[in-house]
Scaffold this active site. Sequence first.
Site, PDB file in Angstrom:
ATOM      1  CB  SER A 122      -4.364   8.102  -5.362  1.00 54.49           C
ATOM      2  OG  SER A 122      -3.559   6.958  -5.258  1.00 54.49           O
ATOM      3  CE  LYS A 159      -6.122   5.760   2.759  1.00 58.34           C
ATOM      4  NZ  LYS A 159      -6.252   6.846   1.786  1.00 58.34           N
TER       5      LYS A 159
END
Lengths: 208, 208
Positions: A122, A159
């Site tokens: 991801s 992130k």
Amino acid sequence: MSKELTKIQKKILEYLIDQIKGKGIPPTLAETANHFGYRNRATVQQHLKAIEKKGYIKKNPKLSRWIELTLEDKFFVPRAVLGEVAAGNPLTIYPDAIDTIELPTIARMPKDSFLLRVKGDSLKDAYIFNGDIVIVNPNLEPKNGQFVVAILDDAAVVKRFYKRRSQIELVSENPEYKPIIIDKKYPSFNIVGIVVGVYRSMEKRRAG
Amino acid sequence: MSKELTKIQKKILEYLIDQIKGKGIPPTLAETANHFGYRNRATVQQHLKAIEKKGYIKKNPKLSRWIELTLEDKFFVPRAVLGEVAAGNPLTIYPDAIDTIELPTIARMPKDSFLLRVKGDSLKDAYIFNGDIVIVNPNLEPKNGQFVVAILDDAAVVKRFYKRRSQIELVSENPEYKPIIIDKKYPSFNIVGIVVGVYRSMEKRRAG
DNA sequence: TATTATACCATACAAATGTATGGTATTTAT
DNA sequence: ATAAATACCATACATTTGTATGGTATAATA
């Protein structure tokens, strides 16, 4: 002569490696003695002599902190991997080490920093792949655009960090995942640290 | 009090950073004095005192080699990039540094190792991308399957190394490029070193 | 059994190291 | 012009550090 190290000699050598590779600086006799609870430096001195005799270290005489490792093969040092992280599909962080990887000598760990293995693809849009090791420094304040490891509901995510006027946004590299807006909904929100680097060992081939 | 360092203080601080970050170990007063041609340690001592007073370093008293850097922003250290390499489209290696990158403090360079920047996407099948920095150690013998930097006709390539019975093969990750068989055709063939790691700074975003 | 290696201790000493102090000369403010 | 900071030197001293030596006790080995 046997080249085998005794248990204690092995422990001392491990301490040396840990200090040299981890801290970047060889310990003095006194520090080593103190670490092992010896009352006397001479004890360490004799152990080092034995270890040197067996060829595992080399000492520059008369100079402080100048133990050199002579293990040609030992260019990699075992390091604990504390958990796995992914973006998109958050995984729990484990309290203890889940694994040990061989971190190369080039990668010196800053104080208190730790390693996490990235799971899944991801993060591939950020060129971070399954199996890569991210080095996380908990002692730095995150700046906008930096990658952070954050805790959300007992799960860890990697992130990009953006501090806006009234809120904090955690942005995924993959546009399929929408940014997470941090507000009162996340009382347990916590920045674990910032990702200061990515290391990928060239030793083994990973599955694509 | 001015927080500005004088020329000489700056030079000494640079030396400290270079030693601590590059070599991994702070110098002693004597070493520093010797490096700058001072006949006396006290000169260095006073300079360090001045630098400490201005807040750039912190010293643990009475302990040898215990200068600490207090520059929070200085988590990156300039390092020379010696050239660029690619697989498939070999590029010449430049004799001098072509650039300087900011290598993080976590990346300690092994002795004599150097950095090369990867150009192009020809290594993308090995998850190495344009702009990544490969750390090359010239002091290791290549083993089968490892990435090596090799010189072929005055150009540098990054490929996997395989030693066969009678020849050496340099295999590209990208199947479009056929393996290079090393034989008498390559008198100037030379292994520069093996790639011990890939580092990618998370500071700036690169163009895909 | 005798010998060797191991694992500690204690003490002593020279060199290395950090520190303190005082001095001189030059430059840079005030 | 006077004071303060800078940039060196020299000397002296306490610790730290590495080293050498001798001792005790235990386990492994020949």
